[in-house]
Design a protein around this motif. Structure first.
Motif, short mmCIF file in Angstrom:
data_model
loop_
_atom_site.label_atom_id
_atom_site.label_comp_id
_atom_site.label_asym_id
_atom_site.label_seq_id
_atom_site.Cartn_x
_atom_site.Cartn_y
_atom_site.Cartn_z
N ASP A 186 38.22 26.63 52.20
CA ASP A 186 39.58 26.64 52.87
C ASP A 186 40.85 27.17 51.91
OD1 ASP A 186 38.45 25.92 55.24
OD2 ASP A 186 38.70 23.75 54.77
N SER A 187 40.51 27.39 50.67
CA SER A 187 41.55 27.90 49.94
C SER A 187 42.28 29.02 50.16
CB SER A 187 41.06 27.70 48.30
OG SER A 187 40.24 29.05 48.19
N ASP A 188 43.16 29.93 49.32
CA ASP A 188 43.55 31.20 49.71
C ASP A 188 42.57 32.05 48.73
OD1 ASP A 188 44.42 30.38 47.18
OD2 ASP A 188 46.51 30.86 47.45
N HIS A 189 41.63 31.77 48.53
CA HIS A 189 40.41 32.47 47.75
C HIS A 189 41.25 33.46 46.86
CE1 HIS A 189 37.91 30.73 50.60
NE2 HIS A 189 38.66 31.30 51.70
N ARG A 190 42.15 33.08 45.90
CA ARG A 190 42.27 33.80 44.91
C ARG A 190 41.27 34.26 44.01
NH1 ARG A 190 47.74 34.43 44.19
NH2 ARG A 190 49.10 33.30 45.81
N LEU A 191 41.50 35.49 43.26
CA LEU A 191 40.36 36.02 42.44
C LEU A 191 40.53 35.61 40.92
CD1 LEU A 191 40.57 39.60 44.26
CD2 LEU A 191 38.90 37.67 44.69
N ASN A 192 39.65 34.85 40.61
CA ASN A 192 39.51 34.49 39.31
C ASN A 192 37.93 34.82 38.80
OD1 ASN A 192 37.96 32.23 40.25
ND2 ASN A 192 39.59 31.12 40.49
N GLY B 154 44.77 37.41 46.76
CA GLY B 154 45.14 38.53 45.19
C GLY B 154 44.56 37.55 44.28
N TYR B 155 45.05 38.07 42.89
CA TYR B 155 44.65 37.53 41.71
C TYR B 155 44.92 35.98 41.55
CZ TYR B 155 43.41 42.22 39.79
OH TYR B 155 42.90 43.04 39.31
N ASP B 156 44.44 35.12 40.78
CA ASP B 156 44.65 33.80 40.62
C ASP B 156 45.81 33.62 39.33
OD1 ASP B 156 44.62 31.21 39.77
OD2 ASP B 156 42.62 30.70 39.97
N GLN B 157 46.82 33.55 39.75
CA GLN B 157 48.06 33.47 39.11
C GLN B 157 47.91 32.56 38.14
OE1 GLN B 157 51.81 32.22 40.69
NE2 GLN B 157 52.95 32.99 39.12
N ALA B 158 47.69 31.08 38.39
CA ALA B 158 47.69 29.99 37.69
C ALA B 158 46.48 30.10 36.58
CB ALA B 158 47.39 28.98 38.55
N PRO C 239 47.28 34.95 27.58
CA PRO C 239 47.82 36.18 27.52
C PRO C 239 46.74 37.31 27.76
CG PRO C 239 48.77 35.19 25.87
CD PRO C 239 47.83 34.35 26.22
N ALA C 240 45.34 36.86 27.22
CA ALA C 240 44.29 37.65 27.51
C ALA C 240 43.64 37.91 29.17
CB ALA C 240 43.00 37.29 26.44
N ARG C 241 43.85 36.60 29.62
CA ARG C 241 43.34 36.53 30.82
C ARG C 241 43.22 37.81 31.91
NH1 ARG C 241 42.48 29.89 32.10
NH2 ARG C 241 41.07 29.59 30.37
N PRO C 242 44.53 38.06 32.07
CA PRO C 242 44.95 39.48 33.17
C PRO C 242 43.82 40.35 32.93
CG PRO C 242 46.80 38.47 32.45
CD PRO C 242 45.73 37.82 31.50
N LYS C 243 43.35 40.91 31.68
CA LYS C 243 42.57 41.80 31.42
C LYS C 243 41.11 41.40 31.88
CE LYS C 243 44.85 42.84 26.87
NZ LYS C 243 44.63 43.20 25.70
N ILE C 244 40.67 40.07 31.62
CA ILE C 244 39.39 39.57 32.35
C ILE C 244 39.38 39.83 33.67
CG2 ILE C 244 37.83 37.74 32.48
CD1 ILE C 244 39.06 36.67 29.70
N SER D 63 54.46 38.65 30.82
CA SER D 63 55.92 38.80 31.53
C SER D 63 55.41 39.30 33.21
CB SER D 63 56.54 39.74 31.06
OG SER D 63 57.94 39.90 31.69
N VAL D 64 54.53 40.15 32.99
CA VAL D 64 54.14 41.03 34.19
C VAL D 64 53.53 39.87 35.42
CG1 VAL D 64 52.71 42.67 35.36
CG2 VAL D 64 54.37 43.29 33.63
N MET D 65 52.45 39.32 34.64
CA MET D 65 51.72 38.11 35.54
C MET D 65 52.54 36.99 35.91
SD MET D 65 48.72 39.81 36.24
CE MET D 65 47.99 38.07 36.61
N ASN D 66 53.68 37.00 35.43
CA ASN D 66 54.54 35.74 35.76
C ASN D 66 55.21 36.05 37.05
OD1 ASN D 66 55.40 33.05 35.19
ND2 ASN D 66 57.38 33.82 34.17
#
Length: 243
Positions: A18-24, A60-64, A70-75, A237-240
């Protein structure tokens, strides 16, 4: 994270919970593994439906998760790009049965299917990057262009961050059909899948033709300039912002 069932020659991949299914990475790996299983168990004529439980298809993407390193957005970006490539290369028709909100990368995941069905009573499709101050990746734009023919509608989706209801999506040619409730949406997707299976198309030929149709998308999936090597500080910064 995902369940997989088969009705006749139609596979149903469901993002569970029942989550918002953020992509991680965990969720993306689970979806990718399910898609690989579908491919390995497919017959010469098969179809795949992707849907989800709860109020969200994917927010969308899992912001948390991404902001903790900093390397995680690339993953995340690489895993989503590989999943989209898998879907484009899958030897069968694919259908997204959108049960609720599909935002940003979640909208991209839905658009990566051949057909998009949507429930009428809840949710919207939303390319949120402009509203949240996030530069949209070039490969997102290429995929959106490949699915939306009208320049005015494309502008509304990308440059006006329109929140698209099911009825709007049908009118704009993004959504194939709208249905009352998730059960009706999935059942319509199963019927469509069975009809497509009944055409008895060869899966490998179907995939080869899709790769030709989306050659421009495949050509840009190798990189994502928004999480490139121009500077990890810029990436953080962008991912913030909320994706």
């Amino acid at each position: 994270m995902c369940s997989l069932e088969k009705r006749g020659d139609v596979f149903i991949l469901t993002i569970t919970g029942d989550s918002d299914h953020r992509l991680n990475p965990e969720l993306l790996d689970s979806i990718t593994a399910a898609v690989a299983q579908v491919k390995s168990e497919s017959t010469p004529s098969t179809a795949l439906i992707t849907t989800a439980q709860g109020k969200f298809f994917s927010n969308g993407y899992d912001q948390a998760w991404a902001l903790s390193d900093p390397a995680r957005p690339k993953i995340i970006s690489k895993k989503l790009r590989l999943l989209v490539e898998d879907l484009i290369s899958l030897p069968m028709p694919t259908i997204a049965a959108v049960n609720g909100h599909a935002s940003a990368a979640g909208f991209i995941l839905a658009l990566s299917h051949d057909y998009l069905l949507m429930r009428r009573d809840r949710g919207y499709l939303y390319m949120s990057e402009l509203d949240i101050g996030y530069p949209i990746p070039r490969w997102f734009v290429q995929l959106v262009r490949s699915k939306i023919g009208s320049p005015k509608i494309w502008r509304s989706v990308v440059m006006a961050a329109a929140k698209i209801t099911a009825e709007m999506g049908v009118e704009w040619g993004i959504v194939d059909s709208a249905h009352n409730g998730i059960e009706a949406t999935v059942e319509a997707a199963v019927k469509l899948g069975a009809d497509l299976v009944g055409r008895k198309w060869g899966g490998e030929v179907y995939a080869a033709n899709r790769r030709v149709v989306f050659a421009d998308v495949l050509a840009v999936l190798g990189s994502d300039e928004t999480v490139g090597d121009s500077g990890d500080a810029d990436v953080a910064s962008v991912m913030n912002h909320k994706l």
